[in-house]
Scaffold this motif. Sequence first.
Motif, PDB file in Angstrom:
ATOM      1  N   TYR A 132      54.985 -33.598  -7.582  1.00  0.00           N
ATOM      2  CA  TYR A 132      53.589 -33.788  -7.744  1.00  0.00           C
ATOM      3  C   TYR A 132      52.884 -32.714  -9.076  1.00  0.00           C
TER       4      TYR A 132
ATOM      5  N   HIS B  63      59.674 -29.775  -5.388  1.00  0.00           N
ATOM      6  CA  HIS B  63      59.990 -30.631  -4.266  1.00  0.00           C
ATOM      7  C   HIS B  63      59.336 -31.686  -4.013  1.00  0.00           C
ATOM      8  N   GLN B  64      58.063 -31.948  -4.506  1.00  0.00           N
ATOM      9  CA  GLN B  64      57.514 -33.222  -3.995  1.00  0.00           C
ATOM     10  C   GLN B  64      56.880 -33.962  -5.353  1.00  0.00           C
TER      11      GLN B  64
ATOM     12  N   GLY C  41      49.398 -39.136   4.197  1.00  0.00           N
ATOM     13  CA  GLY C  41      50.837 -38.930   4.387  1.00  0.00           C
ATOM     14  C   GLY C  41      51.355 -37.648   3.478  1.00  0.00           C
ATOM     15  N   ASN C  42      50.948 -37.898   2.234  1.00  0.00           N
ATOM     16  CA  ASN C  42      51.417 -36.897   1.191  1.00  0.00           C
ATOM     17  C   ASN C  42      50.743 -35.311   1.566  1.00  0.00           C
ATOM     18  N   GLU C  43      49.376 -35.408   2.056  1.00  0.00           N
ATOM     19  CA  GLU C  43      48.977 -34.129   2.408  1.00  0.00           C
ATOM     20  C   GLU C  43      49.671 -33.729   3.795  1.00  0.00           C
ATOM     21  N   LYS C  44      50.204 -34.326   4.503  1.00  0.00           N
ATOM     22  CA  LYS C  44      50.798 -34.054   5.646  1.00  0.00           C
ATOM     23  C   LYS C  44      52.067 -33.336   5.178  1.00  0.00           C
ATOM     24  N   VAL C  45      52.828 -33.920   4.239  1.00  0.00           N
ATOM     25  CA  VAL C  45      54.166 -33.721   3.533  1.00  0.00           C
ATOM     26  C   VAL C  45      54.191 -32.100   3.034  1.00  0.00           C
ATOM     27  N   ILE C  46      52.962 -32.031   2.134  1.00  0.00           N
ATOM     28  CA  ILE C  46      52.840 -30.782   1.429  1.00  0.00           C
ATOM     29  C   ILE C  46      52.709 -29.444   2.334  1.00  0.00           C
ATOM     30  N   ARG C  47      51.881 -29.761   3.388  1.00  0.00           N
ATOM     31  CA  ARG C  47      51.532 -28.516   4.030  1.00  0.00           C
ATOM     32  C   ARG C  47      52.542 -27.855   4.445  1.00  0.00           C
TER      33      ARG C  47
ATOM     34  N   ARG D  81      55.450 -27.331   3.363  1.00  0.00           N
ATOM     35  CA  ARG D  81      56.182 -26.501   1.995  1.00  0.00           C
ATOM     36  C   ARG D  81      55.368 -25.501   1.587  1.00  0.00           C
TER      37      ARG D  81
END
Length: 688
Positions: free
Chosen positions: A286, A283-284, A317-323, A325
């Motif tokens: 990473y 999804h990300q 921003g990326n930490e905010k997006v992964i949470r 998920r």
Amino acid sequence: MTTETLLIELGTEELPPKALSKLATVFFEQIKTQLESADLGYETIKWFASPRRLAVQVNALVAKQADKAVEKRGPAVNVAFDADGNPTKAAEGWARSNGITVAEADRLTTDKGEWLLHKAVQAGKTVHELIPAIVVNALNKLPIPKPMRWGAERIQFIRPTHTLTMMYGSEIIAGEALGVQSSNQLQGHRFHHKGLVTLDHADNYQSVLESAFVIADYQQRKALIESQVAKVAADIGGNAIVDADLLEEVTSINEWPVTLVGTFDEEFLSVPAEPLIYSMQDHQKYFPVRDNNGNLMNKFIFVANIESKEPQQVIFGNEKVIRPRLADAEFFFKTDKKQSLESRLTTLDSVLFQKQLGTLKDKSERIAQLSQFIAEQLNENSADAYRAGLLSKTDLMSDMVLEFPQVQGTMGKYYAQHDGESAAIAQALEDQYRPRFSGDSLPEANIGCAVAIADKIDSLVGIFGINQPPKGDKDPFALRRAAIGVIRIIIEKQLNLDLSALISRSIELFADKLSNENTASDVLDFVMGRFKAFYQEQNINVDVIQAVLAKKPSAPLDFDKRIKAVSYFSQLAEAETLAAANKRVGNILAKFDGELFQSFNSELATEAEEQALAAAFAEISEKVAPFMANKDYQAALTELAQLKAPIDTFFDNVMVMSDDEAVKTNRLTLLNQVRACFFDIADISLLQ
């Protein structure tokens, strides 16, 4: 001859990342092939690719083709002139097409007659003349499944094009492709370099783009990302999980890679690692990180296509997006555990496996019974095998697997552990899909092997049983992979299983669902056919494989022993002669229309050489018998190789096809017995 560097680059909107390297390599191969076809010599050629460009750079490319002497034959002299010696229309037309008069033509005389001939020197074309067409042809041959149009243009390509650069040294090659005129302007980085950058010389392609924050060299960019990810992981005390496909994709979406590390809440680590890993990777994009003990860390590494002045904001921003998920994965896991795998059995009735073969519940019940049968053959716990087979597809109905199909089986293991199933059953649920691809690991224990084999045999028998075998490159049920999987499991796990027995039991379990009367032989032939590819990958000679296939041994482990024995035998000094002798005997016997004796009659042996062969065979066959009983085929063939000398002497001195029918039949009986002893292992007459 003058040489210079050629640079060809097409600048576009962001190209599909999963297709980028293929597009670049095909473009490169097309350019390379056409340059060579045009007789344009060069020293080296290299491809480049980034999200917004495909490029090829050719070093020391000659400036033009060499001139060529050309001879064009015209009409025969008796056709070129009439009875009065005047040129005919055919001759004049040919002369006109070559820019000469008939009187200026040379003559070509051969033993078959005389013809008009035009000799000329064809001037070679320059790079400036040839390259535009070469580029257009190369672009037309790119593998683009879904081309698109943009604006009011009717031009189609995989993405809108913005620039075309064709330069030979410092000179711009005039031309057009995809509606764009060639220039010396390149696209820089979308954010770090607004507008275009000027290329002054084809040699400076990489350095000019690097000044515009673009690393054009795909392999250089890939190596840089890989090293950055490894360093960042080491800095935080871990090891990055670097999936090869993900690394390719990340390389394809970044022109100026900057590697950063983010953190997520430790509470998510209560969820099994696999769905968290797939969530981060798929999804990300990473790279997850494991600690030195192999446990997943609450860290992730990502590659940004921007060198931010405030990297912490990018990380945030990326930490905010992964949470969210990871929160979804946590929710699915908690929800799924509220329902046991056994309770999901009834829901499998709502999912069709194949309309003629029933539902997933039907398949699960067949797998359970076949797993039980296999476990009994292996002297394993048949009850555990039945239970594992019955539950094998239940995790497909869980929320987690519906969201992350890649974790099917794996989540079954975790849910089985939660339900209190035995460790053997839980592990078998994960192992059922192994091996999933070439080189993948095999099931850990025999219960898992039983379920994995049962699942694959069920699919093979079912699909062949309704007359829908793989055709060409179409294999919707992945039956080729299933067959190879069965072979690998049985051979590499040293399982004493017979394919014919497994197939027969599977056919019984389908009851009246199958319409193909030849299902058993069709499935066995299909699986046997996979042996060839399986052993060729191990560099076993085809003739060795064919020699064993001639015997059609249906137990893979036995097949493997024969392959290794025949491969060893084929390297012996005696092999060539014995293979030829077996072939000779086979040909003689094929022409014999009588009946052989039940055994060799020594009283009919009139020649010393046949007596010697019979004695040697009797002695050696006695030694071979215990080896054959223990399936030690290599030892058996080593003993049989000692028959070379008496067989050679026999054929040199004995007339097999004697006028005396009894003597002839007796000699053929002896030869047939010798041949049969070899054929009990393989048809060595097929060895080259």
